[in-house]
Design a protein around this motif. Sequence first.
Motif, PDB file in Angstrom:
ATOM      1  N   MET A 140      17.674-104.116  68.541  1.00 45.22           N
ATOM      2  CA  MET A 140      17.808-102.803  69.117  1.00 45.22           C
ATOM      3  C   MET A 140      18.907-102.861  70.178  1.00 45.22           C
ATOM      4  O   MET A 140      19.054-103.837  70.885  1.00 45.22           O
ATOM      5  CB  MET A 140      16.490-102.342  69.723  1.00 45.22           C
ATOM      6  N   TYR A 141      19.643-101.765  70.281  1.00 43.64           N
ATOM      7  CA  TYR A 141      20.747-101.650  71.227  1.00 43.64           C
ATOM      8  C   TYR A 141      20.395-100.540  72.214  1.00 43.64           C
ATOM      9  O   TYR A 141      20.153 -99.388  71.809  1.00 43.64           O
ATOM     10  CB  TYR A 141      22.036-101.325  70.473  1.00 43.64           C
ATOM     11  N   VAL A 142      20.335-100.873  73.500  1.00 44.18           N
ATOM     12  CA  VAL A 142      19.861 -99.938  74.521  1.00 44.18           C
ATOM     13  C   VAL A 142      20.997 -99.566  75.463  1.00 44.18           C
ATOM     14  O   VAL A 142      21.690-100.445  75.996  1.00 44.18           O
ATOM     15  CB  VAL A 142      18.691-100.553  75.321  1.00 44.18           C
TER      16      VAL A 142
ATOM     17  N   PRO B 264      21.970 -90.536  63.601  1.00 40.56           N
ATOM     18  CA  PRO B 264      21.657 -91.750  62.848  1.00 40.56           C
ATOM     19  C   PRO B 264      21.490 -92.970  63.757  1.00 40.56           C
ATOM     20  O   PRO B 264      22.330 -93.221  64.625  1.00 40.56           O
ATOM     21  CB  PRO B 264      22.868 -91.924  61.924  1.00 40.56           C
ATOM     22  N   GLY B 265      20.390 -93.666  63.573  1.00 39.97           N
ATOM     23  CA  GLY B 265      20.135 -94.894  64.322  1.00 39.97           C
ATOM     24  C   GLY B 265      19.539 -94.701  65.700  1.00 39.97           C
ATOM     25  O   GLY B 265      19.192 -95.677  66.354  1.00 39.97           O
ATOM     26  N   LEU B 266      19.422 -93.455  66.163  1.00 42.24           N
ATOM     27  CA  LEU B 266      18.839 -93.210  67.484  1.00 42.24           C
ATOM     28  C   LEU B 266      17.328 -93.063  67.341  1.00 42.24           C
ATOM     29  O   LEU B 266      16.844 -92.192  66.625  1.00 42.24           O
ATOM     30  CB  LEU B 266      19.427 -91.945  68.121  1.00 42.24           C
ATOM     31  N   ASN B 267      16.599 -93.953  68.001  1.00 43.03           N
ATOM     32  CA  ASN B 267      15.143 -93.973  67.891  1.00 43.03           C
ATOM     33  C   ASN B 267      14.437 -93.278  69.038  1.00 43.03           C
ATOM     34  O   ASN B 267      13.355 -92.728  68.859  1.00 43.03           O
ATOM     35  CB  ASN B 267      14.643 -95.416  67.825  1.00 43.03           C
ATOM     36  N   ARG B 268      15.036 -93.340  70.213  1.00 44.16           N
ATOM     37  CA  ARG B 268      14.358 -92.809  71.396  1.00 44.16           C
ATOM     38  C   ARG B 268      15.393 -92.541  72.481  1.00 44.16           C
ATOM     39  O   ARG B 268      16.374 -93.260  72.619  1.00 44.16           O
ATOM     40  CB  ARG B 268      13.349 -93.834  71.891  1.00 44.16           C
ATOM     41  N   THR B 269      15.117 -91.492  73.262  1.00 42.40           N
ATOM     42  CA  THR B 269      15.917 -91.219  74.448  1.00 42.40           C
ATOM     43  C   THR B 269      14.978 -90.706  75.540  1.00 42.40           C
ATOM     44  O   THR B 269      13.950 -90.100  75.237  1.00 42.40           O
ATOM     45  CB  THR B 269      17.048 -90.209  74.154  1.00 42.40           C
ATOM     46  N   ALA B 270      15.314 -90.984  76.776  1.00 46.22           N
ATOM     47  CA  ALA B 270      14.458 -90.573  77.890  1.00 46.22           C
ATOM     48  C   ALA B 270      15.315 -90.286  79.119  1.00 46.22           C
ATOM     49  O   ALA B 270      16.396 -90.860  79.284  1.00 46.22           O
ATOM     50  CB  ALA B 270      13.444 -91.665  78.212  1.00 46.22           C
ATOM     51  N   LEU B 271      14.803 -89.408  79.967  1.00 48.32           N
ATOM     52  CA  LEU B 271      15.398 -89.164  81.277  1.00 48.32           C
ATOM     53  C   LEU B 271      14.341 -89.490  82.315  1.00 48.32           C
ATOM     54  O   LEU B 271      13.230 -88.944  82.264  1.00 48.32           O
ATOM     55  CB  LEU B 271      15.845 -87.703  81.425  1.00 48.32           C
ATOM     56  N   LEU B 272      14.673 -90.383  83.231  1.00 48.26           N
ATOM     57  CA  LEU B 272      13.731 -90.822  84.261  1.00 48.26           C
ATOM     58  C   LEU B 272      14.179 -90.303  85.621  1.00 48.26           C
ATOM     59  O   LEU B 272      15.332 -90.492  86.021  1.00 48.26           O
ATOM     60  CB  LEU B 272      13.662 -92.352  84.287  1.00 48.26           C
TER      61      LEU B 272
ATOM     62  N   MET C  70      18.862 -94.566  75.981  1.00 47.99           N
ATOM     63  CA  MET C  70      18.963 -94.287  74.550  1.00 47.99           C
ATOM     64  C   MET C  70      18.744 -95.609  73.823  1.00 47.99           C
ATOM     65  O   MET C  70      19.338 -96.623  74.198  1.00 47.99           O
ATOM     66  CB  MET C  70      20.334 -93.716  74.194  1.00 47.99           C
ATOM     67  N   GLU C  71      17.912 -95.589  72.796  1.00 48.82           N
ATOM     68  CA  GLU C  71      17.633 -96.790  72.019  1.00 48.82           C
ATOM     69  C   GLU C  71      18.134 -96.583  70.591  1.00 48.82           C
ATOM     70  O   GLU C  71      17.609 -95.743  69.855  1.00 48.82           O
ATOM     71  CB  GLU C  71      16.142 -97.096  72.025  1.00 48.82           C
ATOM     72  N   PHE C  72      19.144 -97.346  70.219  1.00 48.51           N
ATOM     73  CA  PHE C  72      19.746 -97.288  68.885  1.00 48.51           C
ATOM     74  C   PHE C  72      19.341 -98.503  68.067  1.00 48.51           C
ATOM     75  O   PHE C  72      19.057 -99.573  68.622  1.00 48.51           O
ATOM     76  CB  PHE C  72      21.277 -97.270  68.997  1.00 48.51           C
ATOM     77  N   ASP C  73      19.395 -98.374  66.759  1.00 42.07           N
ATOM     78  CA  ASP C  73      19.147 -99.516  65.881  1.00 42.07           C
ATOM     79  C   ASP C  73      20.188-100.611  66.095  1.00 42.07           C
ATOM     80  O   ASP C  73      19.869-101.798  66.035  1.00 42.07           O
ATOM     81  CB  ASP C  73      19.182 -99.098  64.404  1.00 42.07           C
ATOM     82  N   SER C  74      21.441-100.201  66.345  1.00 45.99           N
ATOM     83  CA  SER C  74      22.519-101.181  66.445  1.00 45.99           C
ATOM     84  C   SER C  74      23.656-100.668  67.324  1.00 45.99           C
ATOM     85  O   SER C  74      23.745 -99.466  67.608  1.00 45.99           O
ATOM     86  CB  SER C  74      23.084-101.492  65.058  1.00 45.99           C
ATOM     87  N   LYS C  75      24.524-101.565  67.708  1.00 46.69           N
ATOM     88  CA  LYS C  75      25.719-101.198  68.467  1.00 46.69           C
ATOM     89  C   LYS C  75      26.607-100.279  67.622  1.00 46.69           C
ATOM     90  O   LYS C  75      27.195 -99.331  68.147  1.00 46.69           O
ATOM     91  CB  LYS C  75      26.491-102.443  68.890  1.00 46.69           C
ATOM     92  N   ASP C  76      26.693-100.548  66.324  1.00 46.51           N
ATOM     93  CA  ASP C  76      27.502 -99.701  65.447  1.00 46.51           C
ATOM     94  C   ASP C  76      26.991 -98.262  65.438  1.00 46.51           C
ATOM     95  O   ASP C  76      27.792 -97.322  65.410  1.00 46.51           O
ATOM     96  CB  ASP C  76      27.513-100.259  64.023  1.00 46.51           C
ATOM     97  N   ASP C  77      25.661 -98.081  65.451  1.00 40.82           N
ATOM     98  CA  ASP C  77      25.102 -96.727  65.515  1.00 40.82           C
ATOM     99  C   ASP C  77      25.506 -96.039  66.818  1.00 40.82           C
ATOM    100  O   ASP C  77      25.843 -94.850  66.825  1.00 40.82           O
ATOM    101  CB  ASP C  77      23.581 -96.753  65.400  1.00 40.82           C
ATOM    102  N   PHE C  78      25.467 -96.770  67.932  1.00 44.17           N
ATOM    103  CA  PHE C  78      25.886 -96.206  69.217  1.00 44.17           C
ATOM    104  C   PHE C  78      27.361 -95.813  69.173  1.00 44.17           C
ATOM    105  O   PHE C  78      27.730 -94.702  69.577  1.00 44.17           O
ATOM    106  CB  PHE C  78      25.639 -97.205  70.350  1.00 44.17           C
TER     107      PHE C  78
ATOM    108  N   ARG D  56      31.637 -91.097  68.575  1.00 46.78           N
ATOM    109  CA  ARG D  56      32.687 -90.384  67.832  1.00 46.78           C
ATOM    110  C   ARG D  56      32.163 -89.115  67.155  1.00 46.78           C
ATOM    111  O   ARG D  56      32.917 -88.427  66.480  1.00 46.78           O
ATOM    112  CB  ARG D  56      33.290 -91.316  66.773  1.00 46.78           C
ATOM    113  N   SER D  57      30.892 -88.808  67.354  1.00 47.08           N
ATOM    114  CA  SER D  57      30.243 -87.732  66.598  1.00 47.08           C
ATOM    115  C   SER D  57      30.362 -86.357  67.258  1.00 47.08           C
ATOM    116  O   SER D  57      30.655 -86.234  68.448  1.00 47.08           O
ATOM    117  CB  SER D  57      28.761 -88.057  66.425  1.00 47.08           C
ATOM    118  N   ASP D  58      30.078 -85.334  66.446  1.00 48.17           N
ATOM    119  CA  ASP D  58      30.002 -83.964  66.967  1.00 48.17           C
ATOM    120  C   ASP D  58      28.853 -83.830  67.964  1.00 48.17           C
ATOM    121  O   ASP D  58      28.932 -83.054  68.914  1.00 48.17           O
ATOM    122  CB  ASP D  58      29.817 -82.964  65.827  1.00 48.17           C
TER     123      ASP D  58
END
Length: 103
Positions: free
Chosen positions: A1-3, A34-42, A55-63, A68-70
Motif C-alpha cells: 500500500m502507498y500512503v 483507480p487504486g484509491l482505497n481510503r481517504t481521511a481528513l483529520l 490517501m491510501e493507494f494500492d501502489s505508487k503508480d496509482d497515486f 495526472r487525472s481529471d
Amino acid sequence: MYVITNRIEVPSDTAEAFEKVFVDSMRTTLDGVPGLNRTALLRPEADGLPYLSTMEFDSKDDFLAWLRSDSFKAAHSDDQAPGMQAPSAVEQHTMIEDIVFEK
C-alpha cells in the motif's frame, strides 16, 4: 500500500469553511479513483497544529496516475477555496505493516 499524507496549516478563523470545502471535494472528486482505497481528513486537537489529510493507494503508480487525472484537476481547481492558499507538506510512504485488531 502507498500512503500519502498532507499536513495543511489552516488558520483557526477559516477552519470551519476549510473542513466543509475539503470534505465536499473529497466526496465529489475521489469516488472511483483507480487504486484509491481510503481517504481521511483529520482535525488537529491542539491550536497551532496542522490538519492531516491521508490517501491510501494500492501502489505508487496509482497515486502518480491520479496526479495526472481529471479527478486531481477537479479537486484542485478552485485556488480561492478556503485552505487552498495554506502552507502544506505532502509526504509519501510505503506501508510496511498494517495490523487490524478485531473487537
